[in-house]
Motif scaffolding. Structure first.
Motif, PDB file in Angstrom:
ATOM      1  N   GLY A   1       6.821  42.177  26.474  1.00 57.93           N
ATOM      2  CA  GLY A   1       6.789  40.696  25.817  1.00 57.93           C
ATOM      3  C   GLY A   1       7.701  40.838  24.464  1.00 57.93           C
ATOM      4  N   PRO A   2       8.779  40.071  24.069  1.00 59.05           N
ATOM      5  CA  PRO A   2       8.953  39.023  25.003  1.00 59.05           C
ATOM      6  C   PRO A   2       9.799  39.582  26.274  1.00 59.05           C
ATOM      7  CG  PRO A   2      10.884  39.094  23.106  1.00 59.05           C
ATOM      8  CD  PRO A   2       9.507  39.887  22.682  1.00 59.05           C
TER       9      PRO A   2
ATOM     10  N   ARG B   1       4.226  59.888  22.138  1.00 62.04           N
ATOM     11  CA  ARG B   1       3.973  60.565  23.297  1.00 62.04           C
ATOM     12  C   ARG B   1       4.271  59.818  24.545  1.00 62.04           C
ATOM     13  NH1 ARG B   1      -1.405  63.103  23.193  1.00 62.04           N
ATOM     14  NH2 ARG B   1      -1.035  63.574  25.224  1.00 62.04           N
ATOM     15  N   TYR B   2       4.340  58.547  24.517  1.00 63.89           N
ATOM     16  CA  TYR B   2       4.593  57.550  25.577  1.00 63.89           C
ATOM     17  C   TYR B   2       5.454  56.380  25.379  1.00 63.89           C
ATOM     18  CZ  TYR B   2       1.266  54.137  23.851  1.00 63.89           C
ATOM     19  OH  TYR B   2       0.742  53.066  23.155  1.00 63.89           O
ATOM     20  N   PHE B   3       5.781  55.899  26.342  1.00 66.44           N
ATOM     21  CA  PHE B   3       6.575  54.580  26.338  1.00 66.44           C
ATOM     22  C   PHE B   3       6.084  53.571  27.159  1.00 66.44           C
ATOM     23  CE2 PHE B   3       8.721  55.117  30.740  1.00 66.44           C
ATOM     24  CZ  PHE B   3       8.423  56.444  31.069  1.00 66.44           C
ATOM     25  N   ARG B   4       6.411  52.294  27.240  1.00 64.27           N
ATOM     26  CA  ARG B   4       5.892  51.397  27.908  1.00 64.27           C
ATOM     27  C   ARG B   4       6.964  50.517  28.452  1.00 64.27           C
ATOM     28  NH1 ARG B   4       3.048  48.180  23.580  1.00 64.27           N
ATOM     29  NH2 ARG B   4       4.987  48.684  22.421  1.00 64.27           N
ATOM     30  N   ILE B   5       6.832  50.059  29.696  1.00 62.68           N
ATOM     31  CA  ILE B   5       7.515  49.204  30.562  1.00 62.68           C
ATOM     32  C   ILE B   5       6.963  48.068  30.751  1.00 62.68           C
ATOM     33  CG2 ILE B   5       8.949  48.951  32.588  1.00 62.68           C
ATOM     34  CD1 ILE B   5       9.836  51.666  32.258  1.00 62.68           C
ATOM     35  N   GLY B   6       7.211  46.736  30.507  1.00 62.54           N
ATOM     36  CA  GLY B   6       6.656  45.454  30.846  1.00 62.54           C
ATOM     37  C   GLY B   6       7.192  45.124  32.258  1.00 62.54           C
TER      38      GLY B   6
ATOM     39  N   THR C   1     -10.324  42.492  25.449  1.00 65.68           N
ATOM     40  CA  THR C   1      -8.820  42.249  25.372  1.00 65.68           C
ATOM     41  C   THR C   1      -8.547  42.604  27.127  1.00 65.68           C
ATOM     42  OG1 THR C   1      -8.729  43.394  23.394  1.00 65.68           O
ATOM     43  CG2 THR C   1      -6.512  43.233  24.639  1.00 65.68           C
ATOM     44  N   GLN C   2      -8.074  41.425  27.612  1.00 64.21           N
ATOM     45  CA  GLN C   2      -8.038  41.720  29.108  1.00 64.21           C
ATOM     46  C   GLN C   2      -7.042  42.704  29.498  1.00 64.21           C
ATOM     47  OE1 GLN C   2      -6.870  38.257  31.388  1.00 64.21           O
ATOM     48  NE2 GLN C   2      -7.710  39.167  33.438  1.00 64.21           N
ATOM     49  N   VAL C   3      -5.626  42.685  29.017  1.00 59.15           N
ATOM     50  CA  VAL C   3      -4.817  43.968  28.878  1.00 59.15           C
ATOM     51  C   VAL C   3      -4.538  44.433  27.426  1.00 59.15           C
ATOM     52  CG1 VAL C   3      -2.545  44.627  29.583  1.00 59.15           C
ATOM     53  CG2 VAL C   3      -3.898  43.214  31.304  1.00 59.15           C
ATOM     54  N   ASP C   4      -5.094  45.695  27.222  1.00 59.05           N
ATOM     55  CA  ASP C   4      -4.615  46.202  25.845  1.00 59.05           C
ATOM     56  C   ASP C   4      -3.005  46.579  26.022  1.00 59.05           C
ATOM     57  OD1 ASP C   4      -4.451  47.462  23.327  1.00 59.05           O
ATOM     58  OD2 ASP C   4      -6.383  47.001  23.228  1.00 59.05           O
ATOM     59  N   THR C   5      -2.119  46.082  25.557  1.00 62.23           N
ATOM     60  CA  THR C   5      -0.833  46.340  25.664  1.00 62.23           C
ATOM     61  C   THR C   5      -0.400  47.576  25.094  1.00 62.23           C
ATOM     62  OG1 THR C   5      -0.674  43.960  25.429  1.00 62.23           O
ATOM     63  CG2 THR C   5       1.381  45.023  25.424  1.00 62.23           C
TER      64      THR C   5
ATOM     65  N   LEU D   1       3.623  33.957  30.210  1.00 62.95           N
ATOM     66  CA  LEU D   1       3.796  32.620  30.546  1.00 62.95           C
ATOM     67  C   LEU D   1       5.497  32.142  30.755  1.00 62.95           C
ATOM     68  CD1 LEU D   1       1.158  30.450  28.711  1.00 62.95           C
ATOM     69  CD2 LEU D   1       1.103  31.125  30.892  1.00 62.95           C
ATOM     70  N   GLY D   2       5.967  33.296  30.105  1.00 66.70           N
ATOM     71  CA  GLY D   2       7.743  33.141  30.337  1.00 66.70           C
ATOM     72  C   GLY D   2       8.414  31.952  29.306  1.00 66.70           C
ATOM     73  N   VAL D   3       7.933  31.908  28.289  1.00 68.24           N
ATOM     74  CA  VAL D   3       8.476  30.924  27.240  1.00 68.24           C
ATOM     75  C   VAL D   3       8.701  31.829  25.880  1.00 68.24           C
ATOM     76  CG1 VAL D   3       8.091  28.625  26.137  1.00 68.24           C
ATOM     77  CG2 VAL D   3       7.187  29.043  28.293  1.00 68.24           C
ATOM     78  N   PRO D   4       9.941  31.506  25.427  1.00 67.30           N
ATOM     79  CA  PRO D   4      10.264  32.264  24.073  1.00 67.30           C
ATOM     80  C   PRO D   4       9.191  32.141  23.082  1.00 67.30           C
ATOM     81  CG  PRO D   4      12.227  31.045  24.616  1.00 67.30           C
ATOM     82  CD  PRO D   4      11.115  30.603  25.456  1.00 67.30           C
ATOM     83  N   PRO D   5       9.187  33.246  22.089  1.00 65.79           N
ATOM     84  CA  PRO D   5       7.988  33.619  21.250  1.00 65.79           C
ATOM     85  C   PRO D   5       7.953  32.325  20.207  1.00 65.79           C
ATOM     86  CG  PRO D   5       9.681  35.261  20.869  1.00 65.79           C
ATOM     87  CD  PRO D   5      10.200  34.540  22.017  1.00 65.79           C
ATOM     88  N   GLY D   6       6.440  31.893  20.235  1.00 62.59           N
ATOM     89  CA  GLY D   6       6.511  30.761  19.133  1.00 62.59           C
ATOM     90  C   GLY D   6       5.425  30.014  19.347  1.00 62.59           C
ATOM     91  N   LEU D   7       4.498  30.003  20.551  1.00 60.82           N
ATOM     92  CA  LEU D   7       3.697  29.161  20.782  1.00 60.82           C
ATOM     93  C   LEU D   7       2.419  29.980  21.043  1.00 60.82           C
ATOM     94  CD1 LEU D   7       5.004  26.712  23.423  1.00 60.82           C
ATOM     95  CD2 LEU D   7       4.692  26.186  20.920  1.00 60.82           C
ATOM     96  N   GLY D   8       1.258  29.724  20.209  1.00 62.56           N
ATOM     97  CA  GLY D   8      -0.050  30.331  20.528  1.00 62.56           C
ATOM     98  C   GLY D   8      -0.837  29.149  21.373  1.00 62.56           C
TER      99      GLY D   8
END
Ligand code: PLP
Length: 386
Positions: free
Chosen positions: A11-12, A338-343, A136-140, A193-200
């Motif tokens: 995200g985004p 030591r690691y990377f993340r892929i969404g 935290t349902q998924v800790d990013t 939810l697939g919408v540009p950043p800016g809404l909580g």
């Protein structure tokens, strides 16, 4: 070919063209009948997305962190005890918020890549009275997914409100908010939810609203106070004009389009699509001898956190970029380098998974760590289509 690159960070994310197009219009008045209709429909659709038919939705300008802060500001009074289910970077952020708002936080810690066991959480709940529990349902930061259903049931058993940070999960990981008795679930627009950043965005149970009404002390914020926003949200849903602070109208137009797509796909279909793509992705990572940060049984379907092979390191992120896929580096302070993340969430397509994996194989080779890709395609094919 730069514009053909794929954004696969947690995200985004990649947004649908129809969602982007919805924003590129003349900004409507926030009290025009047309806008009121759109906002009202989006609020109603959020109940479908959170599976909370009697929930109270809030949509407010700000990021996911703003939504976290709004939950804590309204649910926690100075002196309240809050149990934080520790999973990494974002559960630490919850703890910090609880403390800022005068609460007493107790964190049940877990080994990196795991979630505290239900027995450990229950032991903590038995020791003293907690007014709330944060999950935290998924800790990013680690790609770890917590068992929200079971944890929320424990919170209920001990009469604590359950507050779920679903910023990297709502709209992708299974969440039956009402059936599971989750009191507050929150997210930011830019992830699943697939919408540009800016809404909580958050959804509250009637119990959460009742507890908030029974507060003895005022909420220590004006912008975050549910008391300001509740009449506004109710007015929009009843198709009435209302104003407290100007909503980000164009983002709400985009939210409406995206939520209609989520509802059309169906939440169960969406959850299983994420599961299927994540399974295929992980299977391919194992095939390439890569190791995940999240332990077996704790792996999220929205992103994967992966250790660099010994001989590589952060150069891989740049190599992936050159191969057209933007990925993220590490975030958890203990293992950041030591690691990377892929969404892999939202409107991700099986072809994106394939493209990403082959870019990964090429990138690993280019940083001196060739991996065996023989047999990968047939394996992916059976996983992606099963
Ligand atoms: C991204 C994220 C946040 C923070 O959201 P922002 O929009 O960056 O403020 C909080 N919690 C989790 C689990 C996240 O993934």
């Amino acid at each position: 070919m730069n514009d053909r690159s794929l954004l696969m960070i947690p995200g985004p994310i990649e947004f649908e063209p129809s969602v982007m197009a919805a924003m590129a219009v003349k900004t409507p008045s926030h009290v025009s009948p047309e806008f009121i209709e759109v906002f009202g429909r989006a609020l109603t659709n959020l109940r479908h997305v959170f599976l909370a038919p009697e929930g109270q939705p809030f949509v407010v300008a700000g990021s996911g962190t703003m939504a976290m802060e709004m939950a804590i500001a309204n649910c926690i009074e100075p002196g309240n005890h809050v149990l934080v289910v520790g999973t990494g970077y974002f559960s630490d952020r919850m703890q910090r918020l609880v403390e800022i708002y005068g609460g007493q936080a107790t964190q049940v810690k877990s080994a990196l890549g795991t979630v505290p066991s239900l027995a450990e959480v229950e032991q903590a709940l038995q020791k003293q009275t907690f007014q709330a529990m944060t999950i935290t349902q998924v800790d990013t930061s680690t790609g770890v997914r917590a068992p929200v259903k079971e944890l929320a049931a424990l919170a209920k058993k001990y009469n604590a409100l359950s507050i779920v940070d679903g910023v990297c999960s709502v709209g992708a990981e299974t969440l039956h908010q009402q059936a599971w008795g989750v009191d507050v679930a929150l997210t930011g627009s830019q992830k699943a939810l697939g919408v540009p950043p800016g809404l909580g965005i958050m959804m509250c149970s009637q119990l959460a609203i009742e507890r908030w009404k029974a507060r003895t002390q005022a909420v220590r914020s004006m912008y975050l106070d549910w008391g300001q926003w509740l009449p506004i949200m109710k007015a929009y849903e009843n198709r009435q004009p209302a104003y407290f602070a100007t909503p980000p109208c164009n983002l709400i137009l985009a939210l409406d389009v995206s939520l209609q797509m989520l509802v059309a796909e169906g939440m169960e279909a969406r959850f299983s699509r994420h599961q299927r793509l994540a399974d295929a992705f992980r299977d391919a990572l194992y095939h390439m001898n890569l190791k995940l940060v999240a332990a077996d049984g704790y792996q999220a379907n929205t992103l994967s956190a992966v250790y660099y092979p010994d001989s590589t390191g952060p150069a891989l992120v740049g190599a992936m970029n050159r191969h057209g896929i933007q990925i993220a580096g590490g975030l958890h302070p203990e293992i950041k380098q030591r690691y990377f993340r892929i969404g892999h969430m939202g409107s991700i397509h099986p072809n994106d998974v394939v493209a990403c994996l082959f870019a990964l194989a090429q990138s690993l080779a280019s940083v001196g760590c060739p991996v065996d890709t023989a047999g990968l395609l047939p394996r992916l094919q059976s996983k992606l289509t099963s």
